[in-house]
Design a protein around this motif. Structure first.
Motif, PDB file in Angstrom:
ATOM      1  N   VAL A  12       0.842  -1.206   0.000  1.00 53.23           N
ATOM      2  CA  VAL A  12       0.000   0.000   0.000  1.00 53.23           C
ATOM      3  C   VAL A  12       0.877   1.255   0.000  1.00 53.23           C
ATOM      4  N   ILE A  13       1.803   1.305   0.948  1.00 44.93           N
ATOM      5  CA  ILE A  13       2.663   2.486   1.066  1.00 44.93           C
ATOM      6  C   ILE A  13       3.903   2.323   0.182  1.00 44.93           C
ATOM      7  N   THR A  14       4.358   1.079   0.062  1.00 43.77           N
ATOM      8  CA  THR A  14       5.518   0.784  -0.799  1.00 43.77           C
ATOM      9  C   THR A  14       5.375  -0.645  -1.307  1.00 43.77           C
ATOM     10  N   ASP A  15       6.175  -0.977  -2.316  1.00 49.49           N
ATOM     11  CA  ASP A  15       5.960  -2.259  -2.992  1.00 49.49           C
ATOM     12  C   ASP A  15       6.704  -3.425  -2.342  1.00 49.49           C
ATOM     13  N   TYR A  81      14.530 -11.404   2.730  1.00 49.92           N
ATOM     14  CA  TYR A  81      13.674 -10.216   2.648  1.00 49.92           C
ATOM     15  C   TYR A  81      14.461  -8.961   3.020  1.00 49.92           C
ATOM     16  N   ARG A  82      15.260  -9.058   4.086  1.00 49.05           N
ATOM     17  CA  ARG A  82      16.002  -7.881   4.552  1.00 49.05           C
ATOM     18  C   ARG A  82      17.109  -7.480   3.571  1.00 49.05           C
ATOM     19  N   GLN A  83      17.635  -8.451   2.834  1.00 44.43           N
ATOM     20  CA  GLN A  83      18.591  -8.090   1.762  1.00 44.43           C
ATOM     21  C   GLN A  83      17.887  -7.244   0.705  1.00 44.43           C
ATOM     22  N   LEU A  84      16.646  -7.622   0.387  1.00 45.47           N
ATOM     23  CA  LEU A  84      15.903  -6.878  -0.639  1.00 45.47           C
ATOM     24  C   LEU A  84      15.534  -5.469  -0.149  1.00 45.47           C
ATOM     25  N   LEU A  85      15.450  -5.314   1.184  1.00 50.84           N
ATOM     26  CA  LEU A  85      15.102  -3.999   1.764  1.00 50.84           C
ATOM     27  C   LEU A  85      16.281  -3.034   1.790  1.00 50.84           C
ATOM     28  N   ALA A  86      17.475  -3.562   1.559  1.00 53.95           N
ATOM     29  CA  ALA A  86      18.689  -2.786   1.817  1.00 53.95           C
ATOM     30  C   ALA A  86      18.699  -1.423   1.128  1.00 53.95           C
ATOM     31  N   ASN A  87      18.177  -1.367  -0.088  1.00 53.91           N
ATOM     32  CA  ASN A  87      18.245  -0.101  -0.841  1.00 53.91           C
ATOM     33  C   ASN A  87      16.956   0.715  -0.795  1.00 53.91           C
ATOM     34  N   LEU A  88      16.042   0.331   0.101  1.00 57.82           N
ATOM     35  CA  LEU A  88      14.761   1.045   0.171  1.00 57.82           C
ATOM     36  C   LEU A  88      14.984   2.503   0.590  1.00 57.82           C
ATOM     37  N   SER A  89      14.326   3.420  -0.104  1.00 55.97           N
ATOM     38  CA  SER A  89      14.505   4.851   0.193  1.00 55.97           C
ATOM     39  C   SER A  89      13.182   5.583  -0.036  1.00 55.97           C
ATOM     40  N   ALA A  91      12.303   7.286  -2.324  1.00 54.49           N
ATOM     41  CA  ALA A  91      11.897   7.182  -3.731  1.00 54.49           C
ATOM     42  C   ALA A  91      10.954   6.002  -3.960  1.00 54.49           C
ATOM     43  N   ASP A  92      10.912   5.072  -2.993  1.00 58.13           N
ATOM     44  CA  ASP A  92      10.078   3.872  -3.143  1.00 58.13           C
ATOM     45  C   ASP A  92       8.673   4.019  -2.563  1.00 58.13           C
ATOM     46  N   ILE A  93       8.333   5.205  -2.089  1.00 62.65           N
ATOM     47  CA  ILE A  93       6.954   5.441  -1.623  1.00 62.65           C
ATOM     48  C   ILE A  93       6.047   5.430  -2.857  1.00 62.65           C
ATOM     49  N   LEU A  94       4.969   4.670  -2.803  1.00 61.48           N
ATOM     50  CA  LEU A  94       4.099   4.544  -3.983  1.00 61.48           C
ATOM     51  C   LEU A  94       3.371   5.859  -4.290  1.00 61.48           C
ATOM     52  N   THR A  95       3.080   6.051  -5.559  1.00 61.25           N
ATOM     53  CA  THR A  95       2.382   7.249  -6.041  1.00 61.25           C
ATOM     54  C   THR A  95       1.086   7.471  -5.275  1.00 61.25           C
ATOM     55  N   LEU A 113      -0.924   3.040  11.388  1.00 58.90           N
ATOM     56  CA  LEU A 113      -0.345   1.950  10.603  1.00 58.90           C
ATOM     57  C   LEU A 113      -0.783   0.617  11.191  1.00 58.90           C
ATOM     58  N   ALA A 114      -1.200  -0.305  10.311  1.00 57.01           N
ATOM     59  CA  ALA A 114      -1.608  -1.645  10.746  1.00 57.01           C
ATOM     60  C   ALA A 114      -0.927  -2.679   9.851  1.00 57.01           C
ATOM     61  N   SER A 115       0.337  -2.954  10.164  1.00 54.37           N
ATOM     62  CA  SER A 115       1.080  -3.975   9.419  1.00 54.37           C
ATOM     63  C   SER A 115       1.460  -5.090  10.373  1.00 54.37           C
ATOM     64  N   VAL A 116       1.231  -6.341   9.993  1.00 53.63           N
ATOM     65  CA  VAL A 116       1.650  -7.455  10.859  1.00 53.63           C
ATOM     66  C   VAL A 116       3.130  -7.790  10.657  1.00 53.63           C
ATOM     67  N   SER A 117       3.825  -6.990   9.839  1.00 55.68           N
ATOM     68  CA  SER A 117       5.259  -7.243   9.614  1.00 55.68           C
ATOM     69  C   SER A 117       6.114  -6.738  10.763  1.00 55.68           C
ATOM     70  N   GLU A 118       6.984  -7.612  11.272  1.00 55.43           N
ATOM     71  CA  GLU A 118       7.923  -7.198  12.320  1.00 55.43           C
ATOM     72  C   GLU A 118       8.999  -6.276  11.757  1.00 55.43           C
ATOM     73  N   ASN A 119       9.079  -6.195  10.434  1.00 56.06           N
ATOM     74  CA  ASN A 119      10.029  -5.282   9.789  1.00 56.06           C
ATOM     75  C   ASN A 119       9.420  -3.905   9.510  1.00 56.06           C
ATOM     76  N   ALA A 120       8.162  -3.714   9.884  1.00 59.71           N
ATOM     77  CA  ALA A 120       7.479  -2.460   9.549  1.00 59.71           C
ATOM     78  C   ALA A 120       8.216  -1.208  10.059  1.00 59.71           C
ATOM     79  N   PRO A 121       8.705  -1.198  11.324  1.00 54.20           N
ATOM     80  CA  PRO A 121       9.383   0.030  11.787  1.00 54.20           C
ATOM     81  C   PRO A 121      10.571   0.396  10.912  1.00 54.20           C
ATOM     82  N   GLN A 122      11.337  -0.630  10.488  1.00 51.99           N
ATOM     83  CA  GLN A 122      12.509  -0.348   9.655  1.00 51.99           C
ATOM     84  C   GLN A 122      12.098   0.142   8.265  1.00 51.99           C
ATOM     85  N   VAL A 123      11.059  -0.472   7.702  1.00 53.89           N
ATOM     86  CA  VAL A 123      10.591  -0.057   6.369  1.00 53.89           C
ATOM     87  C   VAL A 123      10.129   1.398   6.411  1.00 53.89           C
ATOM     88  N   LEU A 124       9.342   1.711   7.437  1.00 44.53           N
ATOM     89  CA  LEU A 124       8.838   3.081   7.572  1.00 44.53           C
ATOM     90  C   LEU A 124       9.995   4.075   7.719  1.00 44.53           C
TER      91      LEU A 124
END
Ligand code: G6P
Ligand code: MG
Length: 222
Positions: A12-15, A81-89, A91-95, A113-124
Motif C-alpha cells: 500500500v505504502i511501498t511495494d 527479505y532484509r537483503q531486498l530492503l537494503a536499498n529502500l529509500s 523514492a520507493d513510496i508509492l504514487t 499503521l496496521a502492518s503485521v510485519s515485524e520489519n514495519a518500523p525499519q521499512v517506515l
C-alpha cells in the motif's frame, strides 16, 4: 468527517509485498515447492509463521518439519527479505501516498499503521515516513494475523478513534476481511480484491476528496 485513516504497509505504502513474495519464492524453491504470484495473494497480510504453514501445505509438506526447522526457514526468509530492503529509500513510496498523508494531516484526520510485519518500523524509517504516523500497531504484540480484526482494532484504540469513524486501506484480501470485521470502512487497492467498500486499482488513484465522498455516501446509506 472520518477521524482516522489506518494504512497497511506492504503493497500500500511501498511495494515491499513484491519483496516478501520473492523471498518466500526463493525459500520455497529450496524446499522443492513452487509458488507463483496468484498463490502469493493468499500470503498477503498473513504473518511469517502462518505464511510458512500455508506454503508447506501448498507443497504437501504440512507435517514434514520440526518446529526448529520451521524456525530456521522463517529466519532464512527474513534474511532474504532484509537483503531486498537494503536499498529502500523515500523514492520507493508509492504514487499518491504522500499527497494523501498531507491532505489527511491538513484535514485533522489521524493517521495509523496496521502492518503485521515485524520489519514495519525499519521499512517506515527507510522510507522517511515515521513522523507522519500518530500510532503504529506493534506487530510483535499481536495474537492474531489478518483476517482477524485485532490489528485494526488495536490501531483504532491507539489513535483514540472508534472503528466506525475510521477508514482502513489494504492491498490484501485478508486485510479487507480484517477491516470489515473491525467495523471500519474498507478501501481496497488492487484489481482482484473482493468485498471492499471502495476499491481502486492503484495507489495513484487515491485522493482525499474522493475517499471522503465515498465514505460520506456510506454514512448516509449504510
Ligand atoms: C505483511 C505482509 C506479509 C508478511 C507479513 C509478516 O502482512 O503482507 O506478506 O508475511 O507482513 O512480515 P514479516 O516482515 O514480519 O515477516
Ligand atoms: Mg499489504
Amino acid at each position: 468527517l472520518p477521524q482516522a485513516v489506518v494504512f497497511d504497509l506492504d503493497g500500500v505504502i511501498t511495494d515491499t509485498a513484491e519483496f516478501h513474495f520473492l523471498a518466500w519464492q526463493q525459500l520455497a524453491e529450496k524446499l522443492g515447492i513452487c509458488i507463483d504470484r496468484a498463490f502469493n495473494e493468499q500470503l498477503k497480510g498473513v504473518n511469517r509463521a502462518d505464511s510458512l504453514t500455508r506454503i508447506l501445505q501448498h507443497g504437501g509438506q504440512a507435517d514434514a518439519y520440526t518446529p526448529a526447522q520451521r524456525q530456521q526457514f522463517m529466519t532464512e526468509k527474513n534474511e532474504l527479505y532484509r537483503q531486498l530492503l537494503a536499498n529502500l529509500s523515500p523514492a520507493d513510496i508509492l504514487t499518491g501516498i504522500l499527497p494523501l498523508l498531507a491532505d489527511l494531516r491538513a484535514a485533522g484526520c489521524r493517521i495509523g499503521l496496521a502492518s503485521v510485519s515485524e520489519n514495519a518500523p525499519q521499512v517506515l524509517a527507510s522510507l522517511g515516513l515515521c513522523n507522519w504516523f500518530d500510532f503504529c500497531a506493534d506487530a510483535r504484540a499481536l495474537t492474531h494475523s489478518k483476517p482477524h480484526p485485532e490489528i485494526f482494532l488495536t490501531a483504532c484504540r491507539g489513535l483514540g478513534v472508534a472503528p466506525a469513524q475510521a477508514i482502513g486501506i489494504e492491498d490484501a484480501q485478508a486485510g479487507i476481511a480484517a477491516i470489515n470485521a473491525s467495523g471500519m470502512y474498507s478501501v481496497g487497492i488492487g484489481a482482484t480484491l473482493a468485498g471492499a467498500d471502495y476499491r481502486l486499482n492503484h495507489t495513484g488513484e487515491l485522493a482525499w476528496p474522493d475517499l471522503l465522498a465515498h465514505w460520506q455516501a456510506k454514512q448516509a446509506c449504510p
